[in-house]
Design a protein around this motif. Structure first.
Motif, PDB file in Angstrom:
ATOM      1  N   SER A  45       0.834  -1.198   0.000  1.00  0.00           N
ATOM      2  CA  SER A  45       0.000   0.000   0.000  1.00  0.00           C
ATOM      3  C   SER A  45       0.873   1.254   0.000  1.00  0.00           C
ATOM      4  O   SER A  45       1.944   1.287   0.622  1.00  0.00           O
ATOM      5  CB  SER A  45      -0.894   0.012   1.235  1.00  0.00           C
ATOM      6  N   SER A  46       0.398   2.294  -0.655  1.00  0.00           N
ATOM      7  CA  SER A  46       1.106   3.579  -0.669  1.00  0.00           C
ATOM      8  C   SER A  46       0.824   4.399   0.592  1.00  0.00           C
ATOM      9  O   SER A  46       1.438   5.445   0.792  1.00  0.00           O
ATOM     10  CB  SER A  46       0.704   4.386  -1.914  1.00  0.00           C
ATOM     11  N   VAL A  47      -0.096   3.927   1.425  1.00  0.00           N
ATOM     12  CA  VAL A  47      -0.416   4.610   2.680  1.00  0.00           C
ATOM     13  C   VAL A  47      -0.336   3.628   3.834  1.00  0.00           C
ATOM     14  O   VAL A  47      -0.599   2.440   3.678  1.00  0.00           O
ATOM     15  CB  VAL A  47      -1.828   5.256   2.650  1.00  0.00           C
ATOM     16  N   ASN A  66       8.409  -9.723   4.625  1.00  0.00           N
ATOM     17  CA  ASN A  66       7.352 -10.592   5.139  1.00  0.00           C
ATOM     18  C   ASN A  66       6.051  -9.826   5.196  1.00  0.00           C
ATOM     19  O   ASN A  66       5.999  -8.625   4.936  1.00  0.00           O
ATOM     20  CB  ASN A  66       7.728 -11.169   6.504  1.00  0.00           C
ATOM     21  N   ASP A  67       4.991 -10.495   5.516  1.00  0.00           N
ATOM     22  CA  ASP A  67       3.689  -9.841   5.601  1.00  0.00           C
ATOM     23  C   ASP A  67       3.214  -9.789   7.048  1.00  0.00           C
ATOM     24  O   ASP A  67       2.074 -10.038   7.362  1.00  0.00           O
ATOM     25  CB  ASP A  67       2.668 -10.540   4.709  1.00  0.00           C
ATOM     26  N   THR A  94      -4.482  -6.105  -6.714  1.00  0.00           N
ATOM     27  CA  THR A  94      -4.626  -4.751  -6.177  1.00  0.00           C
ATOM     28  C   THR A  94      -4.906  -4.800  -4.692  1.00  0.00           C
ATOM     29  O   THR A  94      -5.651  -5.663  -4.227  1.00  0.00           O
ATOM     30  CB  THR A  94      -5.787  -4.011  -6.883  1.00  0.00           C
ATOM     31  N   ILE A  95      -4.310  -3.858  -3.939  1.00  0.00           N
ATOM     32  CA  ILE A  95      -4.650  -3.700  -2.525  1.00  0.00           C
ATOM     33  C   ILE A  95      -5.445  -2.407  -2.390  1.00  0.00           C
ATOM     34  O   ILE A  95      -5.075  -1.378  -2.943  1.00  0.00           O
ATOM     35  CB  ILE A  95      -3.398  -3.706  -1.611  1.00  0.00           C
ATOM     36  N   LEU A  96      -6.585  -2.517  -1.692  1.00  0.00           N
ATOM     37  CA  LEU A  96      -7.449  -1.367  -1.450  1.00  0.00           C
ATOM     38  C   LEU A  96      -7.497  -1.092   0.044  1.00  0.00           C
ATOM     39  O   LEU A  96      -7.601  -2.026   0.851  1.00  0.00           O
ATOM     40  CB  LEU A  96      -8.870  -1.624  -1.949  1.00  0.00           C
ATOM     41  N   ILE A  97      -7.405   0.179   0.409  1.00  0.00           N
ATOM     42  CA  ILE A  97      -7.538   0.595   1.796  1.00  0.00           C
ATOM     43  C   ILE A  97      -8.789   1.465   1.874  1.00  0.00           C
ATOM     44  O   ILE A  97      -8.869   2.490   1.187  1.00  0.00           O
ATOM     45  CB  ILE A  97      -6.306   1.391   2.288  1.00  0.00           C
ATOM     46  N   ASP A  98      -9.743   1.048   2.663  1.00  0.00           N
ATOM     47  CA  ASP A  98     -11.012   1.763   2.784  1.00  0.00           C
ATOM     48  C   ASP A  98     -11.628   2.033   1.413  1.00  0.00           C
ATOM     49  O   ASP A  98     -12.072   3.140   1.110  1.00  0.00           O
ATOM     50  CB  ASP A  98     -10.826   3.057   3.584  1.00  0.00           C
ATOM     51  N   ARG A 133      -4.678   1.406  -3.495  1.00  0.00           N
ATOM     52  CA  ARG A 133      -3.453   2.020  -2.981  1.00  0.00           C
ATOM     53  C   ARG A 133      -2.184   1.327  -3.450  1.00  0.00           C
ATOM     54  O   ARG A 133      -1.093   1.667  -3.030  1.00  0.00           O
ATOM     55  CB  ARG A 133      -3.482   2.037  -1.456  1.00  0.00           C
ATOM     56  N   GLY A 134      -2.315   0.347  -4.327  1.00  0.00           N
ATOM     57  CA  GLY A 134      -1.151  -0.340  -4.881  1.00  0.00           C
ATOM     58  C   GLY A 134      -1.607  -1.479  -5.760  1.00  0.00           C
ATOM     59  O   GLY A 134      -2.689  -2.034  -5.554  1.00  0.00           O
TER      60      GLY A 134
END
Length: 88
Positions: free
Chosen positions: A14-16, A73-74, A36-40, A44-45
């Motif tokens: 994520s970029s945030v 790692n995650d 894709t990763i989504l935040i709210d 975001r990436g």
């Protein structure tokens, strides 16, 4: 994300950041060509997937959260609620 068999990892960051003490909705969404990763609900990436990239969770374990303390790692330090896995 890794393919069946564990090879060829695709990492999307994520970029945030979300370490701010409030709850967030985090979604990892895969199409035939993109991860894709989504935040709210905001993308975001993302990363492109090779046309041959295939995952099949049937019979495979799904890990969510911390796995190790090594590089890339995650690891997740916090609380989770309502984890869903959909095959659409």
């Amino acid at each position: 994300m890794r393919t069946t068999g564990g090879a060829d990892a695709v990492i999307v960051k994520s970029s945030v950041g979300i370490a701010d003490g409030v709850w967030h909705k985090v979604t990892c969404q895969r199409t035939s060509t993109t991860l894709t990763i989504l935040i709210d609900n905001v993308a975001r990436g993302s990363a492109l997937l090779a046309s041959t990239y295939d995952i099949n969770p049937t019979g495979q374990s799904v890990g969510i959260g911390a796995k190790s303390a090594g590089n890339n790692n995650d690891q997740f330090h916090g609380a989770m609620d309502e984890v869903y896995f959909n095959l659409d």
